[in-house]
Design an enzyme around this catalytic site. Structure first.
Site, PDB file in Angstrom:
ATOM      1  N   HIS A 182      -1.853   4.727 -11.024  1.00 12.04           N
ATOM      2  CA  HIS A 182      -0.524   5.241 -11.363  1.00 12.04           C
ATOM      3  C   HIS A 182       0.562   4.168 -11.247  1.00 12.04           C
ATOM      4  CE1 HIS A 182       3.127   7.728 -10.712  1.00 12.04           C
ATOM      5  NE2 HIS A 182       2.492   8.712 -11.329  1.00 12.04           N
ATOM      6  N   ASP A 191       5.598   3.269  -5.587  1.00 16.44           N
ATOM      7  CA  ASP A 191       4.500   3.980  -6.265  1.00 16.44           C
ATOM      8  C   ASP A 191       3.187   3.751  -5.510  1.00 16.44           C
ATOM      9  OD1 ASP A 191       2.803   5.000  -8.515  1.00 16.44           O
ATOM     10  OD2 ASP A 191       4.692   4.930  -9.582  1.00 16.44           O
ATOM     11  N   SER A 203       6.333  11.071 -14.467  1.00 14.16           N
ATOM     12  CA  SER A 203       6.067   9.740 -13.894  1.00 14.16           C
ATOM     13  C   SER A 203       6.102   8.662 -14.967  1.00 14.16           C
ATOM     14  CB  SER A 203       4.677   9.694 -13.253  1.00 14.16           C
ATOM     15  OG  SER A 203       4.695  10.172 -11.947  1.00 14.16           O
TER      16      SER A 203
END
Lengths: 625, 89
Positions: free
Chosen positions: A93, A29, A420
């Site tokens: 994220h 990620d 996600s």
């Protein structure tokens, strides 16, 4: 997250600590914010002996006994964008997904009071290893493969990658499919997001059968933001609004009445609040009403104190904006517009968001990518769905809430949406299953997740299994599936032979003398997959036999009966219809004959093996491609 | 210079690591050798971006389309494709 695991019934169990602590979750990620409370190592012992990874530490980045590994991969030179050559997450994220999968319990987590609760991942006692592959300009295939190469060799147990391309690629020309294949060869399941290009048909791009493709669905917590007008009327919009305006009315202006004419804009453009289209002199200190959802930056940079947007889309997800904002549907929006036109001094206020119970949850959110799978039509994708809407989880304090210009809010937790966010829920659950069953293959774990999924209804998602696959993730039941549809590397090789891959290429992939002429080429429909998909070219009657084998992982002595559900137009016959097991690990094969005449686009059904204790459910889908 | 500008990062996927893969140095040398056979203007050490060798075999390198085509035809290569950008979901 503060709600999603509870929503699925997975409660905190302190006794799980020892088993979970041997599980390593690999996150590919944007890196991680190591100072987050979700990754402190209080109570953690040293990493398990199998761990061979490392921490690319520097003066300001260190790992610990929770965050046991961190690396970064960057094949192109860093050129601005706030990127730093470190595993440190400057985007947020990766911190969010990592904490969703395996974050510690953190009490009093919220975004400015919103979503308040105890945050946790699916396996709070598991270890986390991060592989930073995504930067401000995206995530390159070369970096993704480098991360897979390391993560597999480092000894992670599950890989999570909430990333994808714009279109599906052939399996060995897709970095994620290649990486996931070698992960599978090494006993590691890869959990992969389905994509956010829905709700159009055939929009899913991560489709390899050896990985788990995860759609996104709602939970029962919905963020609403009330808009009050000067005429006393109020409307409930959808957004995550952390701002508390003064308790008074502010001037309201229609964006179409405030064009930046010196820059060449007229009202027919400014009504959409396009960048640069608003006249600062007209909107300064006012709430701007826009005819389309945007990110709020135009209103903010023009000096507005808030924005109300009307839009027919994105009614099922709440976005965060850099200024007070609420998004209305067109019905409410038209009322606001009527009010604007009915008075010379329109006024409004936007309240801070509150939460309501969403009794319709779960349903697959509109943006979640849909099947069918365009690489192999007869493998159903996505595999299942999991919470991916308005998820509160940890955030990088090197980023702001929205990362947009003018947003200065630095927070330890943030609320965002996407496949996600659903992917790490499946990752966490796979890790949870792995902690109970350390020897299970990736296919067995995937099967456990799919066959125990909560069935969902086409009443809320007309595209049915193309939206939700086998159904909604069910972590509690996934640890005890009763039967599993197992598959090993050779099964996928037979499948690839059936897909037309050459012997030469496959022997390179496997490293042995795999030869498609020596093995029975397996039609896609005969891969031992936990779902059944039959694509039809024409609307005539079609019949096909699917071969499957289940392995008993439930009660040593048990008898399962087949329960068939089939919509009109679909006929399903299972032989034998009863499976009798006398030991654990015993395998029994059966056939499923599907006869279908598709009147519409898709016909759904299911096969459930029932022993009175376990329900082992597989979706059946027939469709005209 | 123009040929260099045309170069993109390609992934050269070669399947499972061979038994004689060795460590990073051995794999890197083998991949550089393959590269050197197709490169027209660039040096292999400048072209090589990654050597994959721990869990599977292959490499990423800066190539032009012609060089990529030649590599795709070499023995031991499963696939060659441009390293594109994927997006966060």
């Amino acid at each position: 997250t503060t709600r999603s695991w509870d929503f699925m019934g997975l409660l905190d169990e302190a006794s799980r600590t020892r088993l979970e602590s041997d599980v390593i979750v690999g996150m590919l990620d944007t890196g991680i914010w190591p100072e987050s409370k979700s990754f402190t190592d209080e109570g953690f012992g040293p990493p398990p002996p199998k761990w061979k990874g490392k921490c690319q530490s520097s003066s300001n980045f260190t790992c610990n006994n929770k965050l046991i590994g961190a690396r970064f991969y960057r094949s192109n030179p860093v050129e601005g964008g706030g990127d730093i050559l470190s595993p440190r997450d400057t985007e947020g994220h990766g911190t969010h997904t990592s904490s969703t999968a395996a974050g510690n319990l953190v009490a009093q987590a919220s975004l400015f009071g919103l979503g308040l609760g105890t945050s946790r991942g699916g396996v709070p006692s598991a270890r986390v290893a991060v592989y930073k592959i995504c930067w401000s300009d995206g995530c390159s295939d070369a970096d993704i493969l480098a991360a897979f190469d390391d993560a597999i060799a480092d000894g992670v147990d599950v890989i999570s990658i909430s990333v994808g391309g714009s279109i599906p690629r052939e399996y060995f020309k897709d970095s994620i499919a290649i990486g996931a294949f070698h992960a599978m060869k090494n006993g590691i399941l890869t959990s992969n997001s389905a994509g956010n290009t829905g709700p159009g048909s055939a929009t899913i791009s991560n489709v390899s059968p050896w990985s788990l493709s995860v759609a996104a669905s709602t939970i029962d917590r919905k963020f609403v933001t009330k808009v009050k007008l000067g005429n006393g009327k109020a409307f409930e919009g959808i957004s995550v609004n952390t701002f508390q305006l003064e308790d008074k009315m502010f001037p309201l202006i229609y964006a179409g009445d405030a064009p930046n004419s010196t820059a060449g804009f007229n009202g027919s453009l400014s009504r959409f609040c396009f960048p640069g289209s608003l006249d600062m002199n007209l909107v300064q200190g006012k709430i701007v009403f826009c005819d389309e959802i945007g990110d709020g930056t135009t209103a903010l940079s023009s000096g507005a104190i808030g924005t109300i947007m009307q839009d027919a889309n994105f009614l099922d997800v709440a976005f965060v904006f850099p200024l007070p904002a609420s998004k209305l549907d067109l019905n409410a929006g038209s009322k606001v517009f009527q009010y604007l036109r009915s008075t010379s001094n329109p006024e409004a206020n936007i309240e801070k968001s509150t939460t309501i119970d969403d009794l319709s949850a779960p349903f697959v959110v509109s943006f979640s990518s849909r099947g069918p799978n365009q690489i192999t039509l007869d493998i159903l994708k996505p595999d299942l769905t999991a919470p991916g809407v308005d998820i509160l989880a940890s955030w990088s304090e090197d980023a702001t809430v929205t990362s947009l210009a003018g947003d200065n809010r630095v927070v330890p937790f943030n609320i965002i949406s996407g496949t996600s966010m659903s992917c790490p829920h499946a990752t966490g659950t796979a890790a949870y299953v792995k902690s109970f069953h350390p020897t299970w293959s990736p296919a067995a774990i995937k099967s456990a997740l799919m066959t125990t999924a909560f069935p969902m209804t086409p009443k809320l998602n007309a595209d049915a299994e193309f939206a939700y696959g086998a159904g909604h993730l069910n972590p509690v039941n996934a640890i005890n599936p009763g039967l599993v549809y197992d598959a090993t590397e050779i099964d996928y090789i037979k499948f690839l032979c059936g897909q037309g891959f050459s012997t030469n290429n496959l022997s390179l992939v496997t490293g042995d003398q795999s030869n498609c002429s020596d093995v029975r080429k397996t039609a896609a429909s005969d891969l031992n997959y936990p779902s059944f998909a039959l694509s039809i070219k024409t609307r005539r009657l079609v019949s096909r036999v699917f071969h499957r084998t289940v392995t008993n992982v439930g009660l040593p002595v048990s008898t399962y009966k087949a329960i068939i559900q089939a919509a009109p137009g679909l006929k399903v016959t299972v032989r034998p219809a009863t499976l009798s097991f006398s030991s654990l690990g015993q395998k029994i094969s059966f056939t499923v004959r599907i006869k279908a005449k598709t009147a519409g686009k898709l016909i759904s059904g299911s096969l459930t093996w029932d022993d009175g204790v376990h329900l082992v459910r597989s979706p059946i889908v027939t469709f005209v491609n | 210079s123009q040929a260099s500008d045309d170069r993109k990062v390609y992934v050269v996927y070669m399947g499972k690591p061979s038994e004689v893969e060795g460590g990073f140095s051995a794999a890197s040398a083998r991949h550089a050798n393959m590269l050197q056979q197709v490169l027209t203007t660039s040096d292999a050490s400048n072209s090589l971006v990654y050597s994959y060798h721990r869990s599977f075999s292959g490499f990423a390198a800066r190539l032009n389309d012609d060089e990529a085509r030649k590599l795709a035809e070499m023995e031991g290569v499963v696939s060659v494709f441009v390293s594109e950008k994927k997006e966060l979901h």
